[in-house]
Write a protein that holds these residues in place. Sequence first.
Motif, PDB file in Angstrom:
ATOM      1  N   LEU A 154       0.826  -1.212   0.000  1.00  0.00           N
ATOM      2  CA  LEU A 154       0.000   0.000   0.000  1.00  0.00           C
ATOM      3  C   LEU A 154       0.862   1.264   0.000  1.00  0.00           C
ATOM      4  CD1 LEU A 154      -2.842  -1.025   2.461  1.00  0.00           C
ATOM      5  CD2 LEU A 154      -3.058  -0.596   0.004  1.00  0.00           C
ATOM      6  N   VAL A 155       1.924   1.272   0.782  1.00  0.00           N
ATOM      7  CA  VAL A 155       2.820   2.425   0.806  1.00  0.00           C
ATOM      8  C   VAL A 155       3.509   2.584  -0.551  1.00  0.00           C
ATOM      9  CG1 VAL A 155       4.904   3.399   1.868  1.00  0.00           C
ATOM     10  CG2 VAL A 155       3.117   2.425   3.298  1.00  0.00           C
ATOM     11  N   ALA A 156       3.873   1.466  -1.182  1.00  0.00           N
ATOM     12  CA  ALA A 156       4.491   1.528  -2.510  1.00  0.00           C
ATOM     13  C   ALA A 156       3.523   2.110  -3.536  1.00  0.00           C
ATOM     14  CB  ALA A 156       4.950   0.142  -2.941  1.00  0.00           C
ATOM     15  N   ILE A 157       2.253   1.749  -3.445  1.00  0.00           N
ATOM     16  CA  ILE A 157       1.239   2.297  -4.355  1.00  0.00           C
ATOM     17  C   ILE A 157       1.075   3.794  -4.125  1.00  0.00           C
ATOM     18  CG2 ILE A 157      -1.236   2.285  -4.891  1.00  0.00           C
ATOM     19  CD1 ILE A 157      -1.147  -0.781  -4.337  1.00  0.00           C
ATOM     20  N   VAL A 158       0.980   4.203  -2.868  1.00  0.00           N
ATOM     21  CA  VAL A 158       0.845   5.636  -2.551  1.00  0.00           C
ATOM     22  C   VAL A 158       2.063   6.399  -3.046  1.00  0.00           C
ATOM     23  CG1 VAL A 158       0.793   7.299  -0.634  1.00  0.00           C
ATOM     24  CG2 VAL A 158      -0.698   5.294  -0.589  1.00  0.00           C
ATOM     25  N   LYS A 159       3.237   5.864  -2.827  1.00  0.00           N
ATOM     26  CA  LYS A 159       4.480   6.509  -3.278  1.00  0.00           C
ATOM     27  C   LYS A 159       4.454   6.729  -4.788  1.00  0.00           C
ATOM     28  CE  LYS A 159       9.503   5.572  -3.410  1.00  0.00           C
ATOM     29  NZ  LYS A 159       9.835   6.206  -4.576  1.00  0.00           N
ATOM     30  N   LYS A 160       4.023   5.704  -5.520  1.00  0.00           N
ATOM     31  CA  LYS A 160       3.984   5.815  -6.981  1.00  0.00           C
ATOM     32  C   LYS A 160       2.912   6.797  -7.441  1.00  0.00           C
ATOM     33  CE  LYS A 160       3.805   3.250 -11.207  1.00  0.00           C
ATOM     34  NZ  LYS A 160       4.208   2.070 -11.881  1.00  0.00           N
ATOM     35  N   ARG A 161       1.733   6.718  -6.860  1.00  0.00           N
ATOM     36  CA  ARG A 161       0.634   7.594  -7.283  1.00  0.00           C
ATOM     37  C   ARG A 161       0.894   9.063  -6.962  1.00  0.00           C
ATOM     38  NH1 ARG A 161      -4.903   4.365  -6.909  1.00  0.00           N
ATOM     39  NH2 ARG A 161      -4.339   2.801  -8.446  1.00  0.00           N
ATOM     40  N   LEU A 162       1.596   9.330  -5.859  1.00  0.00           N
ATOM     41  CA  LEU A 162       1.882  10.708  -5.464  1.00  0.00           C
ATOM     42  C   LEU A 162       3.235  11.189  -5.976  1.00  0.00           C
ATOM     43  CD1 LEU A 162       0.586  10.690  -1.769  1.00  0.00           C
ATOM     44  CD2 LEU A 162      -0.600  11.484  -3.832  1.00  0.00           C
ATOM     45  N   ASN A 163       3.929  10.334  -6.732  1.00  0.00           N
ATOM     46  CA  ASN A 163       5.255  10.663  -7.271  1.00  0.00           C
ATOM     47  C   ASN A 163       6.205  11.161  -6.181  1.00  0.00           C
ATOM     48  OD1 ASN A 163       4.640   9.991  -9.977  1.00  0.00           O
ATOM     49  ND2 ASN A 163       3.564  11.949 -10.196  1.00  0.00           N
ATOM     50  N   LEU A 164       6.249  10.449  -5.075  1.00  0.00           N
ATOM     51  CA  LEU A 164       7.120  10.828  -3.972  1.00  0.00           C
ATOM     52  C   LEU A 164       8.546  10.362  -4.241  1.00  0.00           C
ATOM     53  CD1 LEU A 164       4.775   9.881  -1.007  1.00  0.00           C
ATOM     54  CD2 LEU A 164       5.170  12.140  -1.988  1.00  0.00           C
ATOM     55  N   ASP A 165       9.507  11.180  -3.875  1.00  0.00           N
ATOM     56  CA  ASP A 165      10.915  10.839  -4.092  1.00  0.00           C
ATOM     57  C   ASP A 165      11.522  10.061  -2.934  1.00  0.00           C
ATOM     58  OD1 ASP A 165      10.996  12.071  -6.565  1.00  0.00           O
ATOM     59  OD2 ASP A 165      11.535  14.018  -5.722  1.00  0.00           O
ATOM     60  N   PRO A 197      12.512   7.276  -0.286  1.00  0.00           N
ATOM     61  CA  PRO A 197      12.530   5.810  -0.374  1.00  0.00           C
ATOM     62  C   PRO A 197      11.417   5.196   0.473  1.00  0.00           C
ATOM     63  CG  PRO A 197      14.570   6.658   0.611  1.00  0.00           C
ATOM     64  CD  PRO A 197      13.700   7.825   0.314  1.00  0.00           C
ATOM     65  N   LEU A 198      11.002   3.988   0.096  1.00  0.00           N
ATOM     66  CA  LEU A 198       9.933   3.313   0.839  1.00  0.00           C
ATOM     67  C   LEU A 198      10.274   3.177   2.315  1.00  0.00           C
ATOM     68  CD1 LEU A 198       8.691   0.474  -1.508  1.00  0.00           C
ATOM     69  CD2 LEU A 198       7.425   2.444  -0.709  1.00  0.00           C
ATOM     70  N   TYR A 199      11.522   2.878   2.608  1.00  0.00           N
ATOM     71  CA  TYR A 199      11.910   2.717   4.008  1.00  0.00           C
ATOM     72  C   TYR A 199      11.613   3.980   4.806  1.00  0.00           C
ATOM     73  CZ  TYR A 199      14.582   1.827   8.186  1.00  0.00           C
ATOM     74  OH  TYR A 199      14.955   1.667   9.498  1.00  0.00           O
ATOM     75  N   THR A 200      11.902   5.144   4.218  1.00  0.00           N
ATOM     76  CA  THR A 200      11.644   6.401   4.896  1.00  0.00           C
ATOM     77  C   THR A 200      10.146   6.614   5.106  1.00  0.00           C
ATOM     78  OG1 THR A 200      13.611   7.335   3.890  1.00  0.00           O
ATOM     79  CG2 THR A 200      12.006   8.897   4.772  1.00  0.00           C
ATOM     80  N   LEU A 201       9.363   6.262   4.100  1.00  0.00           N
ATOM     81  CA  LEU A 201       7.918   6.416   4.225  1.00  0.00           C
ATOM     82  C   LEU A 201       7.328   5.469   5.268  1.00  0.00           C
ATOM     83  CD1 LEU A 201       7.005   6.737   0.462  1.00  0.00           C
ATOM     84  CD2 LEU A 201       7.142   8.575   2.138  1.00  0.00           C
ATOM     85  N   LEU A 202       7.951   4.309   5.414  1.00  0.00           N
ATOM     86  CA  LEU A 202       7.459   3.333   6.377  1.00  0.00           C
ATOM     87  C   LEU A 202       7.867   3.654   7.817  1.00  0.00           C
ATOM     88  CD1 LEU A 202       8.055   0.069   4.369  1.00  0.00           C
ATOM     89  CD2 LEU A 202       5.846   0.936   5.126  1.00  0.00           C
ATOM     90  N   CYS A 203       8.858   4.499   7.989  1.00  0.00           N
ATOM     91  CA  CYS A 203       9.306   4.860   9.337  1.00  0.00           C
ATOM     92  C   CYS A 203       8.224   5.641  10.048  1.00  0.00           C
ATOM     93  CB  CYS A 203      10.589   5.701   9.283  1.00  0.00           C
ATOM     94  SG  CYS A 203      12.025   4.774   8.824  1.00  0.00           S
TER      95      CYS A 203
END
Length: 85
Positions: free
Chosen positions: A61-72, A74-80
């Motif tokens: 889910l975080v990977a999907i959000v990252k892709k849809r919002l074009n976030l730069d 890394p997934l690890y940072t978003l998951l923290c």
Amino acid sequence: MFLTNQRMLSASTVCDLYKSRWYVELFFKWIKQHLRIKRFYGTSENAVKTQIWIAVSVYVLVAIVKKRLNLDAPLYTLLCSRSFR
């Protein structure tokens, strides 16, 4: 050379078992690095599977959000947890 006390198994079977075990070790290493599972809360097979599936679901889910919002980031940072404060 592999050592075993299972004398009924052929050498190729023992090698296959070690190879399979290595894949299990790599899987748990990936889980620890990416899904932030430090310990399992339950001890039953169902509890462990449930915790892994929840962690994988959150990761996807975080990977999907990252892709849809074009976030730069890394997934690890978003998951923290700190990144959401």
